[in-house]
Design a protein around this motif. Structure first.
Motif, PDB file in Angstrom:
ATOM      1  N   ALA A  36      53.795  46.137  40.749  1.00  0.00           N
ATOM      2  CA  ALA A  36      54.041  45.364  39.532  1.00  0.00           C
ATOM      3  C   ALA A  36      52.766  45.196  38.726  1.00  0.00           C
ATOM      4  O   ALA A  36      52.779  45.246  37.482  1.00  0.00           O
ATOM      5  CB  ALA A  36      54.627  43.998  39.894  1.00  0.00           C
ATOM      6  N   TRP A  37      51.658  44.983  39.423  1.00  0.00           N
ATOM      7  CA  TRP A  37      50.356  44.838  38.750  1.00  0.00           C
ATOM      8  C   TRP A  37      49.984  46.118  38.011  1.00  0.00           C
ATOM      9  O   TRP A  37      49.549  46.069  36.850  1.00  0.00           O
ATOM     10  CB  TRP A  37      49.292  44.490  39.800  1.00  0.00           C
ATOM     11  N   HIS A  82      43.560  36.488  32.912  1.00  0.00           N
ATOM     12  CA  HIS A  82      43.921  37.317  34.068  1.00  0.00           C
ATOM     13  C   HIS A  82      45.377  37.761  34.030  1.00  0.00           C
ATOM     14  O   HIS A  82      46.257  37.026  33.593  1.00  0.00           O
ATOM     15  CB  HIS A  82      43.642  36.567  35.370  1.00  0.00           C
ATOM     16  N   ILE A  83      45.632  38.974  34.522  1.00  0.00           N
ATOM     17  CA  ILE A  83      46.961  39.572  34.525  1.00  0.00           C
ATOM     18  C   ILE A  83      47.733  39.264  35.811  1.00  0.00           C
ATOM     19  O   ILE A  83      48.956  39.369  35.841  1.00  0.00           O
ATOM     20  CB  ILE A  83      46.875  41.100  34.313  1.00  0.00           C
ATOM     21  N   ASP A  84      47.043  38.881  36.890  1.00  0.00           N
ATOM     22  CA  ASP A  84      47.733  38.618  38.157  1.00  0.00           C
ATOM     23  C   ASP A  84      48.368  37.236  38.143  1.00  0.00           C
ATOM     24  O   ASP A  84      48.050  36.391  37.291  1.00  0.00           O
ATOM     25  CB  ASP A  84      46.770  38.755  39.343  1.00  0.00           C
ATOM     26  N   THR A  85      49.281  37.004  39.078  1.00  0.00           N
ATOM     27  CA  THR A  85      49.965  35.718  39.180  1.00  0.00           C
ATOM     28  C   THR A  85      49.865  35.189  40.603  1.00  0.00           C
ATOM     29  O   THR A  85      49.459  35.909  41.514  1.00  0.00           O
ATOM     30  CB  THR A  85      51.468  35.845  38.835  1.00  0.00           C
ATOM     31  N   GLY A  94      47.756  32.827  32.586  1.00  0.00           N
ATOM     32  CA  GLY A  94      46.975  34.064  32.560  1.00  0.00           C
ATOM     33  C   GLY A  94      47.386  34.997  31.455  1.00  0.00           C
ATOM     34  O   GLY A  94      46.637  35.213  30.496  1.00  0.00           O
ATOM     35  N   GLN A  95      48.599  35.538  31.523  1.00  0.00           N
ATOM     36  CA  GLN A  95      48.950  36.602  30.591  1.00  0.00           C
ATOM     37  C   GLN A  95      49.059  36.115  29.142  1.00  0.00           C
ATOM     38  O   GLN A  95      48.863  36.898  28.211  1.00  0.00           O
ATOM     39  CB  GLN A  95      50.221  37.326  31.022  1.00  0.00           C
ATOM     40  N   PHE A  96      49.346  34.833  28.919  1.00  0.00           N
ATOM     41  CA  PHE A  96      49.342  34.328  27.548  1.00  0.00           C
ATOM     42  C   PHE A  96      47.975  34.531  26.897  1.00  0.00           C
ATOM     43  O   PHE A  96      47.882  34.888  25.721  1.00  0.00           O
ATOM     44  CB  PHE A  96      49.728  32.846  27.490  1.00  0.00           C
ATOM     45  N   SER A 125      41.546  41.783  35.988  1.00  0.00           N
ATOM     46  CA  SER A 125      42.354  42.323  37.086  1.00  0.00           C
ATOM     47  C   SER A 125      42.850  41.255  38.060  1.00  0.00           C
ATOM     48  O   SER A 125      43.974  41.339  38.550  1.00  0.00           O
ATOM     49  CB  SER A 125      41.568  43.391  37.854  1.00  0.00           C
ATOM     50  N   GLU A 126      42.025  40.242  38.333  1.00  0.00           N
ATOM     51  CA  GLU A 126      42.420  39.263  39.364  1.00  0.00           C
ATOM     52  C   GLU A 126      41.638  37.974  39.214  1.00  0.00           C
ATOM     53  O   GLU A 126      40.440  37.991  38.963  1.00  0.00           O
ATOM     54  CB  GLU A 126      42.180  39.850  40.757  1.00  0.00           C
ATOM     55  N   GLU A 127      42.348  36.856  39.369  1.00  0.00           N
ATOM     56  CA  GLU A 127      41.725  35.535  39.357  1.00  0.00           C
ATOM     57  C   GLU A 127      42.280  34.632  40.448  1.00  0.00           C
ATOM     58  O   GLU A 127      41.577  33.804  41.012  1.00  0.00           O
ATOM     59  CB  GLU A 127      41.930  34.879  37.980  1.00  0.00           C
TER      60      GLU A 127
END
Length: 421
Positions: A36-37, A82-85, A94-96, A125-127
């Motif tokens: 998904a990432w 960040h794009i991760d959840t 993040g994605q907002f 990529s990651e937080e």
């Protein structure tokens, strides 16, 4: 830009991205380097290109969309999140911040052409630290704060090695001889608050002054397990009895400090955890946060004293392990003043506030001038499928970002640069 059109663009982009990682529980699960990432980053790349940006990945999978400057090519205004959840998270965290940066940059290009200084959107990529036991992997690589030795023996819950997951996703470690970027003039992050302060105060926008410092502890208590029926109360070395007294005193003491200090006991593990046995072992967590380092230090000294005194009173051995210690991080005054000025000029009601959660901005702030903008979270809910922010608030946040970016990237006046240098 009309608010209705801006709201539509934001929600369209967020819903497009949210298809990557939808889980069966109604939330989003998009973890570093999983399928998904990969799909989300590649879709974000496509969106950036459609918005007129030049795109590239770095070694570890941070995605950049660049709007080249015409005059100051050695100065970049970086915007992103960040794009991760988290597992079963929401669709705004993040994605907002990435979508906001993309929409703002695309709008500025359409209406004003190329900026004087570079504008760059980063999909970090990651937080979260949700797949592997580490966090801020993306920002730490951007700043050169982490290397392969940090993750060589790191695995996810399914036994997949960090390096294996990264290579399967098409990425690799950052080359050790790769020079660090020197062009980043400022970093902006816009994020949902993940708290209820803005909603309670009826403010549509928050401008963050400080990100709180955090200290986290594990407290291990060792007494003696024994028969629940035959061991008199006065002869017991009961780990639960001692722990309840410690926890109550720690929470009451934290409450006496008042806002903005917070302290949480969120995890308790009792052994043998049997109904008819006096518990001889117990471990519990402590998470405490404050925007003032001295206050945080003073309170944690009190925690240690309370644990020590109570353990001695109950005849228990104890181990107090502080496994996280991060200092409070102030945001850049010059940069936040520019945002405040744009809010005043455009009639935007805002609240100067602290951030009680960690963000990529806290790492960036130690290296480049950094600002963090909040939009409200309904009922303060975050890291949940029920996470929600009204579209009008999202649009106002992006509108403020557009105005700020125009000042930073399109204006020649040296005073702006000097204020954040």
């Amino acid at each position: 830009m009309k608010s209705k059109m801006l709201k539509q663009d934001i929600m369209k982009a967020i819903h497009e991205l949210s298809q990557f990682g939808q889980d069966e529980c109604g939330g989003m699960t998009r973890l570093l380097y999983d399928e998904a990432w990969v799909k989300a980053q590649n879709h974000m790349k496509k969106m950036m290109e459609e918005g007129g940006l030049d795109t590239s990945y770095d070694a570890v999978g941070n995605l950049f969309g660049r709007l080249e400057g015409t005059a100051h090519k050695d100065q970049t205004i970086l915007i992103g999140s960040h794009i991760d959840t988290v597992k079963n998270g929401g669709m705004y965290d993040g994605q907002f911040g990435i979508v906001a940066g993309l929409i703002a940059a695309s709008y500025l290009k359409r209406n004003f052409g190329q900026p004087l200084r570079n504008i760059e959107i980063v999909s970090i990529s990651e937080e979260e630290g949700s797949r592997f036991p580490l966090a801020f992997w993306g920002t730490k690589n951007l700043l050169g704060l982490v290397g392969r030795e940090e993750v060589l023996n790191v695995y996810d819950e399914n036994g997949v090695a960090f390096a294996e997951a990264m290579h399967q996703a098409g990425f690799d470690f950052r080359p050790e001889d790769e020079p660090l970027r020197q062009d980043i003039l400022a970093f902006l992050e816009i994020h949902i608050e993940q708290g209820c302060v803005l909603e309670k105060e009826r403010k549509p926008l928050g401008i963050v002054s400080n990100i709180v410092g955090q200290r986290r502890f594990s407290v291990e208590l060792t007494g003696e397990s024994n028969h629940a029926g035959t061991t008199p109360m006065g002869y017991r070395r009961d780990a639960v009895h001692a722990a309840t007294e410690m926890i109550s005193n720690i929470l009451n003491r934290g409450q006496s400090y008042g806002d903005p200090l917070v302290v949480t006991v969120g995890k308790i593990d009792v052994k043998p955890n049997v109904v008819n046995v006096v518990p001889g072992q117990l471990e519990f967590s402590i998470d405490t946060r404050h925007p003032d380092k001295k206050m945080l230090e003073d309170f944690t000294k009190e925690i240690h004293q309370l644990v020590e005194e109570t353990a001695e009173k109950h005849g228990l051995k104890f181990c107090l392990d502080m496994w996280m210690d991060t200092d409070p991080v102030p945001m850049d005054e010059g940069l936040t003043q520019i945002i405040e000025a744009e809010c005043v000029l455009n009639g935007v009601d805002f609240l100067k506030m602290n951030s009680g959660a960690g963000h990529d901005a806290q790492l960036m702030a130690n290296h480049v001038p950094t600002a963090l903008i909040f939009v409200p979270s309904h009922r303060g809910i975050s890291h949940s499928p029920h996470e929600h922010t009204d579209g009008r608030d999202l649009a106002l946040g992006v509108h403020t970002l557009i105005k700020t970016l125009y000042q930073l990237a399109y204006k020649e006046e040296t005073g702006i640069v000097e204020s954040i240098a």
